[in-house]
Write an enzyme that holds these catalytic residues in place. Structure first.
Site, PDB file in Angstrom:
ATOM      1  CB  ALA A  68       3.755   0.965  -6.794  1.00  0.00           C
ATOM      2  CB  SER A 125      -0.950  -0.008   1.199  1.00  0.00           C
ATOM      3  OG  SER A 125      -0.224  -0.107   2.415  1.00  0.00           O
ATOM      4  CD  GLU A 176      12.912  -0.257  -2.529  1.00  0.00           C
ATOM      5  OE1 GLU A 176      12.112   0.503  -1.945  1.00  0.00           O
ATOM      6  OE2 GLU A 176      14.012  -0.600  -2.053  1.00  0.00           O
ATOM      7  CG  HIS A 199      20.078   8.005   1.693  1.00  0.00           C
ATOM      8  ND1 HIS A 199      20.768   9.061   2.237  1.00  0.00           N
ATOM      9  CD2 HIS A 199      19.133   8.557   0.893  1.00  0.00           C
ATOM     10  CE1 HIS A 199      20.241  10.203   1.805  1.00  0.00           C
ATOM     11  NE2 HIS A 199      19.244   9.909   0.982  1.00  0.00           N
ATOM     12  NE  ARG A 231      20.454   8.999  -2.992  1.00  0.00           N
ATOM     13  CZ  ARG A 231      19.161   8.883  -2.900  1.00  0.00           C
ATOM     14  NH1 ARG A 231      18.611   7.702  -2.894  1.00  0.00           N
ATOM     15  NH2 ARG A 231      18.412   9.941  -2.814  1.00  0.00           N
ATOM     16  CG  HIS A 261      17.586   4.931   0.564  1.00  0.00           C
ATOM     17  ND1 HIS A 261      16.619   5.375   1.435  1.00  0.00           N
ATOM     18  CD2 HIS A 261      17.436   5.667  -0.567  1.00  0.00           C
ATOM     19  CE1 HIS A 261      15.924   6.349   0.860  1.00  0.00           C
ATOM     20  NE2 HIS A 261      16.386   6.527  -0.360  1.00  0.00           N
ATOM     21  NE  ARG A 269      16.088   4.898  -5.765  1.00  0.00           N
ATOM     22  CZ  ARG A 269      15.874   5.977  -5.028  1.00  0.00           C
ATOM     23  NH1 ARG A 269      15.333   7.067  -5.553  1.00  0.00           N
ATOM     24  NH2 ARG A 269      16.188   5.976  -3.752  1.00  0.00           N
ATOM     25  CD  GLU A 277      16.429  14.540  -3.798  1.00  0.00           C
ATOM     26  OE1 GLU A 277      15.918  14.526  -2.690  1.00  0.00           O
ATOM     27  OE2 GLU A 277      16.145  13.711  -4.677  1.00  0.00           O
TER      28      GLU A 277
HETATM   29  C1  SIN Z   1      16.128  11.594   0.011  1.00  0.00           C
HETATM   30  O1  SIN Z   1      15.334  12.435   0.376  1.00  0.00           O
HETATM   31  O2  SIN Z   1      17.337  11.721   0.118  1.00  0.00           O
HETATM   32  C2  SIN Z   1      15.604  10.315  -0.560  1.00  0.00           C
HETATM   33  C3  SIN Z   1      15.169  10.527  -1.941  1.00  0.00           C
HETATM   34  C4  SIN Z   1      15.365   9.277  -2.744  1.00  0.00           C
HETATM   35  O3  SIN Z   1      15.876   8.288  -2.250  1.00  0.00           O
HETATM   36  O4  SIN Z   1      15.049   9.304  -3.927  1.00  0.00           O
END
Ligand code: SIN
Length: 538
Positions: free
Chosen positions: A15, A12, A369, A238, A284, A345, A380, A113
């Site tokens: 997606a 839930s 995911e 992450h 990342r 992450h 990603r 980002e």
């Molecule tokens: C974040 O806010 O750093 C996560 C965003 C993501 O993983 O796409």
């Protein structure tokens, strides 16, 4: 108990809920979820959702950034499809009531980002997922055709292959067995379309910023039923989760670096310039590896993320949730840097899904995911995951609706669950011990920096635990912990098996034994064919 439904959706988050909302006007929907409806990885997403919403941006730029982050392993056709369908799919979210942050009444505020060449991240301050989940849950709860099954966990899929002597289409999904966690009864869902939207598998590792539900259930049950998986070696860490003894790996959004945050060593040195020309906004995988290296080199428990130079007003306005949470742990991010460490992450691999989100099992969809669509490649790009979830929910819903008529004539009667002679377990300790051992082995041996020796060590332990689980799984009545343990063990094995087969370093898979990229031999996905459901092989 037996339920017959048109659409069975497991999960839930963005997606599952958006697929449900797309199909609910056309048939009955059963929405199965392990906890309360709003507990999902979507709900925890902070940064936002990437899309081309600005006149100075372009589809080709978003596609190029996605390919670069994915170290050229992404499928360019899928990248184009997702990027180009993005704005339309996001308009669905807006129509369902999602309120993204705005600069002015007629202009959304786009943040930045790592890895993005433009500001293209739609967000709701620093709690984007919470806002998306709120709106979708509200809409789903209002829909009369959606029946919700909270505290229910999928056990296994039902395929024609498994149940019928007279197989017309053996490779066809007919629904799933689902455990009611509260009364411990296994229910049988017969469905025309089954959708796995179960999210990721961060809990396969000891430290994760994923919610507790992220045990890779969809990948494990899909693979056991015969669905192929791909690219499981690409587990994304992450770079920045809060380092504090009482914080359960709380994420510090990449948007903090997007808005100027700088990673520093304990002595104050801003180290990212030593690793990449994009410094703190490098992709990342590079940032996580740099942090890992700095921590190992200096022996410190964390590095520090410093955004104090932006001033208190800016920080409180842009990151109210992160500010308040850190303050709750005694860290005032307007005055001092935040101690951070990497944690798992996002799983870039998963069940192989085509351009409609369908697996190699007919009428079994994998979206979000849980899937490997070809978008993320070896790593990603930030904020492409919510985008992938909403785009493939739309594609899967569209194709399901075109097939709904032809499915009406199918007989989807399925046999009830048979629990044999299983009894209540008197050895819960084995389950908790094995949980812990898997997660520790994965953290210690299958982490940010790998080697053949470490991977093999992890594999030996996983195989031993898998054997043990096989010995007791059918003897005990099912519990949610036992189902999840079986699933994390399967997923751990798929990750290690994939990592062992990639003799190069690419994106999220870095090994000291093969530290270079090897395009000549490894510019391809790592595919593991689904288990043979007839032989019940794992
Ligand atoms: C974040 O806010 O750093 C996560 C965003 C993501 O993983 O796409």
């Amino acid at each position: 108990m037996q339920v017959t439904t048109d659409f069975l959706i497991i999960g839930s988050g963005i997606a599952g809920l958006s697929y449900a909302l797309k199909v609910a006007d056309h048939g009955t929907v059963s929405l199965v979820t392990k906890r309360d409806i709003d507990i999902s990885a979507t709900q925890l997403a902070q940064g936002g959702i990437a899309t081309v919403f600005s006149a100075v941006d372009s589809f080709s730029s978003h596609a190029e950034d996605t390919m670069v982050a994915g170290v050229q392993l992404s499928n360019p056709d899928i990248v184009d499809l997702v990027v180009e369908t993005g704005p339309e799919a996001i308009n669905d979210l807006i129509n369902w009531g999602v309120q993204f942050s705005r600069k002015r009444d007629d202009e959304y505020d786009l943040t930045r980002e790592g890895g993005h060449s433009h500001r293209r991240i739609l967000h709701a301050k620093d709690a984007t997922g919470r806002e998306i989940e709120r709106a979708l849950v509200e809409a789903a709860l209002k829909h009369p055709n959606i029946t919700l099954y909270q505290y229910h966990i999928a056990v296994d899929l039902i395929t024609e292959n498994k149940i019928s002597q007279n197989k017309i289409d053996p490779n066809h999904c007919l629904g799933a067995y689902v455990l009611n966690i509260k009364n411990k009864q296994v229910m049988t869902f017969g469905a025309k379309f089954t959708v796995l939207a179960t999210g990721g598998a961060g809990k396969v590792y000891l430290f994760t910023c994923n919610p507790d539900i992220a045990t890779g259930d969809g990948v494990a049950i899909g693979w056991r039923a015969g669905a192929d998986v791909a690219n499981m070696e690409f587990m994304q860490f992450h770079p920045t989760t809060l380092y504090h003894p009482h914080a359960k790996s709380f994420l510090i959004s990449e948007a903090v670096r997007g808005e100027g945050g700088i990673l520093r060593r304990e002595d104050g040195h801003p180290f990212m310039a030593d690793y990449h020309k994009l410094k703190d906004l490098a992709p990342r995988d590079i940032v996580a590896r740099a942090i890992d290296n700095e921590m190992k080199k200096t022996g410190s428990d964390s590095v520090f993320l410093d955004i104090t130079h932006k001033g208190a007003d800016f920080i409180k306005e842009h990151f109210p949730m992160i500010y308040t949470t850190c303050l709750g742990f005694g860290i005032d991010m307007t005055k001092e840097p935040i101690p951070v460490v990497p944690a798992t992450h996002y799983l870039c691999g998963g069940l192989c899904a085509d351009e409609n989100g369908e697996t190699n099992i007919h009428n079994l969809f994998a979206i979000g995911e849980v899937a490997c669509t070809g978008l993320h490649g070896a790593n990603r790009l930030a904020s492409n995951s919510l985008l992938e979830g909403i785009v493939f929910a739309k594609k899967a819903a569209d194709i399901s609706l075109t097939r709904l008529g032809e499915q009406n004539s199918r007989n989807i009667s399925v046999p009830p669950w048979d629990c044999g002679n299983a009894t209540d377990s008197d050895e819960e300790v084995i389950v908790s011990h094995n949980w812990d051992e898997i997660r520790r082995s994965m953290w210690n041996y299958v982490g940010i920096v790998r080697s053949d020796k470490r991977l093999q060590r992890a594999m030996n332990r996983i195989l031993m635990i898998q054997k043990e689980i096989d010995q007791y799984y059918w003897d005990f009545l099912l519990t949610s912990d036992l189902i999840e343990l079986r699933n994390i063990t399967t997923v751990a094995r798929l990750i290690v098996q994939s990592a062992l087969s990639r003799h190069e370093s690419r994106g999220l898979h870095y090994t000291i034994d093969y530290p270079e990229l090897d395009d000549e031999n490894f510019h391809h996905d790592t595919i593991i064919p689904g288990a043979d459901p007839e032989k019940n092989t794992e």
